[in-house]
Design an enzyme around this catalytic site. Structure first.
Site: not given
Ligand code: ADP
Ligand code: PEP
Ligand code: MN
Length: 532
Positions: A60, A200, A219, A239, A243-244, A258, A324
């Protein structure tokens, strides 16, 4: 020329977008893959995964995100965290982008953001790249084909990686731009092909819209107990904090990886797909995610592969450490098909502590949870933002500062009220370093984190003995069945105890200094939970 399914009254021409080449409306996955391959955007990998590299931008560009400063948002946007763009600059950008788009082909995906029909947003995503259409189709929620006949796009995103903005002319910072216009309900993205900007952007939008409806946007990833959505857990984290990885637990149902909302009706996924990191992905530790990298239509982004055998190299970070894969939730066998959960019973705050100071798990009081939510201490990991090449300690409020258009206390107060009303248990989990700081120690073993989380979620952790941490004031378990006791007290994991104490003291000071900005906005009990 028009291809695909759309209500004729909702074609782009009715939004003032004319003169394009072919427009492909709501193509299904196989057609998007076919178009992407035909255009040379990438190639088919094993199992039919779509392999693509994004060029210069592999993460990003938070500094190039702008909000158009109009009277209606003047008093609600957190301007210290969101760069302003003048309305004239945006209008010029819009006109110049439309001129650039003349004669070129575009892909249109009409999708829902939000699994709860009461709170969902109808979003149209217009992309120059076929694979961006595929990506966002995987990531958001796909209407039934018949629903498309009634679909009215409320918000529109136009993503044009081949367009370069002009800072002088458009009022932005660089040639790359992600610009939000809340009155026009339009987002313009230019000069970056990193797919994460698409998802996002939608998240940022919902973070603006939902608090006014009393819905807490988070988030976080989320999962629930098998057969029991009432037993829902959410995992907040910036990030790279896990989380994932951690929400995809084999013994729970995955709601989403997410972005979620918490309304009076319970929790709901904003999305319909996942965007997992693949760097060093271990097929044994994360079998379900690994399998998606060999599944038809999964987008595999910025991974290096053997051009002959198409073998993916999971260890190769030469394009980026932020490699990713993007896939719809139904590629994961234990994923929820509703995207809905109950009121979170457990709230996990994930922190990737590069100092190696925080315990692997700590129990938080509601006031401490608020303190840590506003602080948002963690590390930025390599690759997800431009310029970050190794873990960089940061305080990212709400565990997602780059995505928060409103002031942190807006989200803090909403969350605080919901925790109080529903009596959620709160935990702080360090998925970062142990045995020393980054450079000397090692990353917390995923197995240990998973075991501690299982114990927290099944209630067994509440029954063990806890000690009060002298630096941070929260409670830390002394011994947990199935977990190496030596890991639980981070001081024990450091060879040099004095070095640990010095590092801990430094971190406490950092927390305390960072928190000063929130003191005018918070309740007495949260002030009392402050450390340092
Ligand atoms: N203890 C741990 N807990 C969670 N993830 C870990 C841990 N140790 C290493 N990792 C790695 O860190 C990364 C976490 O990334 P991910 O789950 O995608 O984070 P997020 O979804 O929050 O961005 C993964 O590559 C995972 O393999
Ligand atoms: C997609 C992103 O989020 P996360 O790493 O939280 O999955 C990102 O930060 O670009
Ligand atoms: Mn993630």
């Amino acid at each position: 020329m028009t291809n695909g399914r759309v209500n004729p009254a909702q074609e782009l021409a009715h939004q003032g977008i004319t003169g394009l080449g072919n427009v492909y409306y709501n193509f299904l996955e196989h057609s998007l893959v076919e178009e992407a391959v035909k255009r040379g955007e990438g190639r088919l990998g094993k199992g039919g995964a779509f392999l693509v590299s994004t060029g210069q931008f592999t993460g990003r560009s938070p500094k190039d995100k702008h909000v158009v400063r109009t009277p209606s948002v003047e008093n609600t946007i957190w301007w210290d965290n969101n760069a302003a763009m003048p309305p004239e600059g945006f209008d010029q950008l819009h006109a110049d982008m439309l001129a650039h788009m003349q004669g070129r082909d575009y892909f249109v995906q009409d999708l829902y953001a939000g699994a709860d029909p009461v709170h969902r947003l109808d979003v149209r995503v217009v992309t120059e790249l076929a694979w961006h259409g595929l990506f966002i189709r995987h990531l958001l929620r796909r209407p039934e084909r018949t629903e498309l006949d009634q679909f009215v796009p409320e918000w529109t995103i136009i993503n044009c990686p081949s367009f370069k903005a002009d800072p002088a002319r458009h009022g932005c910072r660089s040639e790359t731009v992600i610009a939000f216009h809340f009155d026009k309900k339009l987002i313009l993205i230019a000069n970056t092909a990193y797919a994460g900007e698409n998802k996002k952007s939608v998240f940022t939008l919902l973070n603006y819209i939902l608090p006014e409806k009393g819905v807490m946007p988070m988030h976080c990833s989320a999962n629930h107990a098998i057969g029991n959505p009432v037993d829902t857990a959410v995992f907040f984290g910036l990030s790279g904090t896990g989380k994932t990885t951690l929400s995809a637990a084999p013994d729970r149902i995955l709601i989403g990886d997410d972005e979620h909302g918490w309304s009076d009706r319970g929790s709901f996924n904003f999305e319909g797909g996942c965007y997992a990191k693949t760097i060093n992905l271990d097929p044994e530790a994360e079998p379900e995610i690994y399998a998606t990298t060999h599944h038809f239509s999964t987008v595999v982004e910025n991974m290096v592969y053997d051009p002959e055998t198409l073998e993916l190299d999971f260890a190769d970070d030469s394009l980026t450490a932020n490699t990713r894969c993007a896939y719809p939730l139904d590629f994961i066998s234990n994923a929820s098909n509703t995207g809905l959960g109950g009121h979170p019973k457990n709230i996990i705050m994930l922190t990737c502590d590069a100092f190696g100071v925080l315990p692997p798990i700590s129990r938080l009081t509601p006031a401490q949870a608020m303190y840590h939510f506003l602080s948002g201490f963690t590390a930025k990991v390599a690759g997800t933002e431009r310029g970050v090449t190794e873990p960089q300690p940061t305080f990212s409020t709400c565990f997602g500062a780059p995505f928060m258009p409103r002031r942190p206390e807006v989200y803090g107060k909403l969350l605080q009220a919901k925790i109080a009303k529903h009596g959620a248990n709160c935990w702080l989990v360090n998925t970062g370093w142990t045995g020393g700081a980054y450079g000397t120690g090692k990353r917390m073993p995923i197995k240990a984190t998973r075991a501690l989380l299982s114990a927290a979620l099944d209630g067994s952790l509440a029954a063990v003995e806890f000690r009060r941490d002298p630096n941070f004031g929260f409670d830390v378990p002394v011994a947990v069945p199935g977990v190496d006791t030596g890991l639980l007290d981070p001081r024990n994991t450091w060879a040099d105890k004095a070095a640990y104490d010095a590092q801990a003291k430094k971190l406490v000071e950092m927390f305390s200094k960072n928190f000063e900005q929130y003191v005018p906005f918070i309740d007495e009990d949260v002030k009392a939970a402050a450390i340092g």
